[in-house]
Design an enzyme around this catalytic site. Sequence first.
Site, PDB file in Angstrom:
ATOM      1  N   ALA A   1       6.718   2.257  -2.804  1.00 13.96           N
ATOM      2  CA  ALA A   1       5.719   1.211  -2.521  1.00 13.96           C
ATOM      3  C   ALA A   1       5.956   0.604  -1.145  1.00 13.96           C
ATOM      4  CB  ALA A   1       5.778   0.125  -3.596  1.00 13.96           C
TER       5      ALA A   1
ATOM      6  N   TYR B   1       5.410  -1.997  11.183  1.00 19.01           N
ATOM      7  CA  TYR B   1       5.684  -1.084  10.072  1.00 19.01           C
ATOM      8  C   TYR B   1       6.994  -0.329  10.336  1.00 19.01           C
ATOM      9  CZ  TYR B   1       5.410   3.168   7.228  1.00 19.01           C
ATOM     10  OH  TYR B   1       5.706   4.209   6.377  1.00 19.01           O
TER      11      TYR B   1
ATOM     12  N   ILE C   1       3.438   4.075  -7.480  1.00 15.76           N
ATOM     13  CA  ILE C   1       2.946   5.214  -8.278  1.00 15.76           C
ATOM     14  C   ILE C   1       1.442   5.412  -8.133  1.00 15.76           C
ATOM     15  CG2 ILE C   1       2.548   3.925 -10.452  1.00 15.76           C
ATOM     16  CD1 ILE C   1       3.891   6.382 -11.877  1.00 15.76           C
TER      17      ILE C   1
ATOM     18  N   SER D   1      10.703   6.699   7.118  1.00 17.74           N
ATOM     19  CA  SER D   1       9.561   7.290   7.834  1.00 17.74           C
ATOM     20  C   SER D   1       9.917   7.740   9.243  1.00 17.74           C
ATOM     21  CB  SER D   1       8.454   6.226   7.922  1.00 17.74           C
ATOM     22  OG  SER D   1       7.475   6.622   8.845  1.00 17.74           O
TER      23      SER D   1
ATOM     24  N   GLN E   1      -0.661   7.882  -2.768  1.00 20.76           N
ATOM     25  CA  GLN E   1      -0.723   9.349  -2.626  1.00 20.76           C
ATOM     26  C   GLN E   1       0.540  10.009  -3.173  1.00 20.76           C
ATOM     27  OE1 GLN E   1      -1.652  12.082   1.082  1.00 20.76           O
ATOM     28  NE2 GLN E   1       0.486  11.501   1.206  1.00 20.76           N
TER      29      GLN E   1
ATOM     30  N   GLN F   1       3.432  -1.559   2.294  1.00 26.66           N
ATOM     31  CA  GLN F   1       2.224  -1.664   3.117  1.00 26.66           C
ATOM     32  C   GLN F   1       2.428  -0.548   4.127  1.00 26.66           C
ATOM     33  OE1 GLN F   1      -0.303  -1.397   5.282  1.00 26.66           O
ATOM     34  NE2 GLN F   1       0.859  -2.625   6.742  1.00 26.66           N
TER      35      GLN F   1
ATOM     36  N   GLU G   1       8.134   7.185  11.611  1.00 30.22           N
ATOM     37  CA  GLU G   1       7.725   6.074  12.483  1.00 30.22           C
ATOM     38  C   GLU G   1       8.935   5.325  13.037  1.00 30.22           C
ATOM     39  OE1 GLU G   1       4.770   4.281  13.693  1.00 30.22           O
ATOM     40  OE2 GLU G   1       4.137   6.364  13.505  1.00 30.22           O
TER      41      GLU G   1
ATOM     42  N   LYS H   1      10.419  -0.501   8.149  1.00 32.39           N
ATOM     43  CA  LYS H   1      11.007   0.704   7.540  1.00 32.39           C
ATOM     44  C   LYS H   1      12.467   0.885   7.994  1.00 32.39           C
ATOM     45  CE  LYS H   1       8.103   2.664   4.713  1.00 32.39           C
ATOM     46  NZ  LYS H   1       8.408   2.828   3.292  1.00 32.39           N
TER      47      LYS H   1
HETATM   48  P1  NAP Z   1       0.176   4.782   0.006  1.00 36.20           P
HETATM   49  O1  NAP Z   1      -0.782   5.819  -0.479  1.00 36.20           O
HETATM   50  O2  NAP Z   1      -0.280   3.750   0.970  1.00 36.20           O
HETATM   51  O3  NAP Z   1       0.780   4.053  -1.302  1.00 36.20           O
HETATM   52  C1  NAP Z   1       1.492   2.850  -1.190  1.00 36.20           C
HETATM   53  C2  NAP Z   1       1.803   2.347  -2.589  1.00 36.20           C
HETATM   54  O4  NAP Z   1       2.524   1.099  -2.503  1.00 36.20           O
HETATM   55  C3  NAP Z   1       0.569   2.071  -3.464  1.00 36.20           C
HETATM   56  O5  NAP Z   1       0.860   2.463  -4.790  1.00 36.20           O
HETATM   57  C4  NAP Z   1       0.444   0.551  -3.376  1.00 36.20           C
HETATM   58  O6  NAP Z   1      -0.225  -0.033  -4.454  1.00 36.20           O
HETATM   59  C5  NAP Z   1       1.923   0.163  -3.395  1.00 36.20           C
HETATM   60  N1  NAP Z   1       2.176  -1.199  -2.903  1.00 36.20           N
HETATM   61  C6  NAP Z   1       1.832  -1.731  -1.704  1.00 36.20           C
HETATM   62  N2  NAP Z   1       2.258  -3.001  -1.624  1.00 36.20           N
HETATM   63  C7  NAP Z   1       2.890  -3.281  -2.787  1.00 36.20           C
HETATM   64  C8  NAP Z   1       3.520  -4.440  -3.312  1.00 36.20           C
HETATM   65  N3  NAP Z   1       3.607  -5.578  -2.611  1.00 36.20           N
HETATM   66  N4  NAP Z   1       4.055  -4.390  -4.552  1.00 36.20           N
HETATM   67  C9  NAP Z   1       3.974  -3.238  -5.285  1.00 36.20           C
HETATM   68  N5  NAP Z   1       3.373  -2.117  -4.848  1.00 36.20           N
HETATM   69  C10 NAP Z   1       2.836  -2.139  -3.616  1.00 36.20           C
HETATM   70  O7  NAP Z   1       1.472   5.477   0.667  1.00 36.20           O
HETATM   71  P2  NAP Z   1       1.957   7.004   0.587  1.00 36.20           P
HETATM   72  O8  NAP Z   1       1.304   7.771   1.666  1.00 36.20           O
HETATM   73  O9  NAP Z   1       1.905   7.464  -0.811  1.00 36.20           O
HETATM   74  O10 NAP Z   1       3.483   6.837   1.044  1.00 36.20           O
HETATM   75  C11 NAP Z   1       4.505   6.531   0.097  1.00 36.20           C
HETATM   76  C12 NAP Z   1       5.667   5.873   0.822  1.00 36.20           C
HETATM   77  O11 NAP Z   1       6.175   6.751   1.812  1.00 36.20           O
HETATM   78  C13 NAP Z   1       5.325   4.583   1.552  1.00 36.20           C
HETATM   79  O12 NAP Z   1       6.465   3.744   1.484  1.00 36.20           O
HETATM   80  C14 NAP Z   1       5.093   5.023   2.969  1.00 36.20           C
HETATM   81  O13 NAP Z   1       5.331   3.952   3.869  1.00 36.20           O
HETATM   82  C15 NAP Z   1       6.133   6.121   3.093  1.00 36.20           C
HETATM   83  N6  NAP Z   1       5.840   7.191   4.042  1.00 36.20           N
HETATM   84  C16 NAP Z   1       4.638   7.837   3.988  1.00 36.20           C
HETATM   85  C17 NAP Z   1       4.405   8.894   4.861  1.00 36.20           C
HETATM   86  C18 NAP Z   1       3.112   9.669   4.807  1.00 36.20           C
HETATM   87  O14 NAP Z   1       2.843  10.415   5.745  1.00 36.20           O
HETATM   88  N7  NAP Z   1       2.326   9.558   3.739  1.00 36.20           N
HETATM   89  C19 NAP Z   1       5.408   9.288   5.766  1.00 36.20           C
HETATM   90  C20 NAP Z   1       6.618   8.614   5.753  1.00 36.20           C
HETATM   91  C21 NAP Z   1       6.843   7.577   4.889  1.00 36.20           C
HETATM   92  P3  NAP Z   1      -1.853  -0.176  -4.477  1.00 36.20           P
HETATM   93  O15 NAP Z   1      -2.364   1.168  -4.937  1.00 36.20           O
HETATM   94  O16 NAP Z   1      -2.070  -1.269  -5.442  1.00 36.20           O
HETATM   95  O17 NAP Z   1      -2.264  -0.479  -3.069  1.00 36.20           O
HETATM   96  O1  F7E Z   2      -2.482   7.846  12.505  1.00 33.19           O
HETATM   97  C1  F7E Z   2      -4.297   8.155  15.665  1.00 33.19           C
HETATM   98  C2  F7E Z   2      -3.312   7.029  15.530  1.00 33.19           C
HETATM   99  O2  F7E Z   2      -2.841   6.208  10.666  1.00 33.19           O
HETATM  100  C3  F7E Z   2      -2.074   9.061  13.108  1.00 33.19           C
HETATM  101  C4  F7E Z   2       1.596   6.643   7.696  1.00 33.19           C
HETATM  102  O3  F7E Z   2       1.616   7.411   6.515  1.00 33.19           O
HETATM  103  O4  F7E Z   2       2.550   8.430   8.979  1.00 33.19           O
HETATM  104  C5  F7E Z   2       1.438   7.558   8.891  1.00 33.19           C
HETATM  105  O5  F7E Z   2       1.323   6.766  10.061  1.00 33.19           O
HETATM  106  C6  F7E Z   2      -2.448   9.053  14.574  1.00 33.19           C
HETATM  107  C7  F7E Z   2      -2.013   7.792  15.321  1.00 33.19           C
HETATM  108  O6  F7E Z   2      -0.860   7.796  10.614  1.00 33.19           O
HETATM  109  C8  F7E Z   2      -7.532   6.996  14.502  1.00 33.19           C
HETATM  110  O7  F7E Z   2      -3.325   6.190  16.688  1.00 33.19           O
HETATM  111  C9  F7E Z   2      -6.750   8.056  16.227  1.00 33.19           C
HETATM  112  O8  F7E Z   2      -1.469   8.160  16.545  1.00 33.19           O
HETATM  113  O9  F7E Z   2      -3.078   8.691  10.189  1.00 33.19           O
HETATM  114  P1  F7E Z   2      -2.402   7.608  10.910  1.00 33.19           P
HETATM  115  P2  F7E Z   2       0.464   7.240  11.319  1.00 33.19           P
HETATM  116  O10 F7E Z   2       0.211   6.052  12.139  1.00 33.19           O
HETATM  117  O11 F7E Z   2       1.124   8.406  11.983  1.00 33.19           O
HETATM  118  C10 F7E Z   2       3.830   7.786   9.122  1.00 33.19           C
HETATM  119  C11 F7E Z   2       4.884   8.856   9.155  1.00 33.19           C
HETATM  120  C12 F7E Z   2       4.042   6.741   8.086  1.00 33.19           C
HETATM  121  O12 F7E Z   2       5.166   6.502   7.663  1.00 33.19           O
HETATM  122  C13 F7E Z   2       2.886   5.843   7.786  1.00 33.19           C
HETATM  123  O13 F7E Z   2       3.098   5.197   6.524  1.00 33.19           O
HETATM  124  O14 F7E Z   2      -3.871   9.084  14.678  1.00 33.19           O
HETATM  125  N1  F7E Z   2      -5.705   7.799  15.410  1.00 33.19           N
HETATM  126  N2  F7E Z   2      -7.878   7.564  15.711  1.00 33.19           N
HETATM  127  C14 F7E Z   2      -6.150   7.142  14.320  1.00 33.19           C
HETATM  128  N3  F7E Z   2      -5.505   6.703  13.224  1.00 33.19           N
HETATM  129  C15 F7E Z   2      -6.264   6.094  12.268  1.00 33.19           C
HETATM  130  N4  F7E Z   2      -5.642   5.663  11.140  1.00 33.19           N
HETATM  131  N5  F7E Z   2      -7.620   5.909  12.408  1.00 33.19           N
HETATM  132  C16 F7E Z   2      -8.300   6.354  13.510  1.00 33.19           C
HETATM  133  O15 F7E Z   2      -9.516   6.172  13.602  1.00 33.19           O
END
Ligand code: NAP
Ligand code: F7E
Length: 350
Positions: free
Chosen positions: A91, A158, A15, A135, A18, A93, A137, A162
């Site tokens: 939640a 990761y 919670i 995801s 983001q 990593q 991913e 997932k």
């Molecule tokens: P985020 O901002 O990184 O939030 C992750 C949350 O998980 C935070 O509240 C964090 O707490 C909590 N958390 C991490 N480790 C934990 C643990 N061991 N026990 C309890 N809580 C824990 O991620 P998000 O972008 O909101 O994404 C939400 C979910 O969707 C994640 O599972 C992510 O992998 C998945 N997802 C995200 C995307 C995307 O583009 N954003 C796309 C596909 C899937 P703290 O605040 O204390 O760190």
């Molecule tokens: O990277 C490239 C990097 O870390 C996007 C998570 O929410 O979406 C997210 O994962 C792209 C990659 O997101 C930098 O190599 C270049 O190709 O923003 P990102 P991600 O890896 O796509 C998926 C759907 C999830 O589920 C994950 O939780 O950008 N890139 N330069 C970089 N990325 C980062 N972080 N930092 C750089 O400096």
Amino acid sequence: MSQPTDSRTAFVTGITGQDGSYLAELLLAKGYEVHGLIRRASTFNTHRIDHLYRDPHEESRLHLHYGDLTDSSRLVSLLSEIAPDEVYHLAAQSHVRVSFDEPEFTGNTTGLGTIRLLEAIRMIGLEVRFYQASSSEMFGSTPPPQSEDTPFHPRSPYGVAKLYGYWATRNYREAYGMYAVNGILFNHESPRRGETFVTRKIARAAARIALGQESQVYLGNLDAVRDWGFAPEYVEGMWAMLQADEPSDYVLATGTAYTVEDFARLCFAHVGLDWTRHVRFDERYLRPTEVDALIGDPSKAADDLGWRPRTFTPELARIMVDAELSGLRGPAADVSPFPVLGVAGRSIAG
Ligand code: NAP
Ligand code: F7E
């Protein structure tokens, strides 16, 4: 805005993240009682939801509980106590690059954390609807467009973790008849995105450079293709998945493709700058294996749930840069799309 009418209870892990923060707002606006799992940290970690906090003497529909995905007995006791109607498991990593540095921890939280929660629900015998944050991913190196029927080939610890959570969710649906669904979400961003994800990093840098506070930003692979949508719209899709008559898995995406370089161009152009003068390469941001292209096909969610993206990457880039600029010029202006009453400036933790 119409008065909230729902009296259901939701339990949200993640919670403070983001998506968790937008989802909590959405559920509170609908009238839910919301229980969130938060980690104890030595510094405050609730800044994304502090505005939802009300005076402790007033009745509030938001309740926070300390706990961790690695602590099964805590998950069992909390779920028994709360007895939610819906569980949103967000939640994790969630950083792909970090998962190469901490593969075991990522497996423990992002992978095993899901089965701990599912098993707690099964052991208690709760009749809940369960949402798993899967995801794009998981598709990894499988070429786009990717849909619910596309084979998986994860390219990071990761993605592997997932995929474990994805199959655990499907298995509990098939084995125990649980209402358990996977939302296979493509990248979705917002001003609340963590600062080390590429969109927020670029938006922040463009704003700071425009205001003369920095001159350069260091990035890794600029050629990666992503399908970037707007996070508040994706939490609406999560909710919609749990309202369907039958449990099923859904892709949420915009269906459009931009490179990291495109995103940099869009952000810098919005503040009148040429990105090539400010972006530098740093190999530390490369990954041992990259996911080259993710472009989702959200047709099933449109057909079954009526879910459609409304914000596309160019507008998203403008929203994110504008939010950074207002944050740098004064108090953060992160306006919620799901307004609920709250007292700004208080901290929830402690
Ligand atoms: P985020 O901002 O990184 O939030 C992750 C949350 O998980 C935070 O509240 C964090 O707490 C909590 N958390 C991490 N480790 C934990 C643990 N061991 N026990 C309890 N809580 C824990 O991620 P998000 O972008 O909101 O994404 C939400 C979910 O969707 C994640 O599972 C992510 O992998 C998945 N997802 C995200 C995307 C995307 O583009 N954003 C796309 C596909 C899937 P703290 O605040 O204390 O760190
Ligand atoms: O990277 C490239 C990097 O870390 C996007 C998570 O929410 O979406 C997210 O994962 C792209 C990659 O997101 C930098 O190599 C270049 O190709 O923003 P990102 P991600 O890896 O796509 C998926 C759907 C999830 O589920 C994950 O939780 O950008 N890139 N330069 C970089 N990325 C980062 N972080 N930092 C750089 O400096």
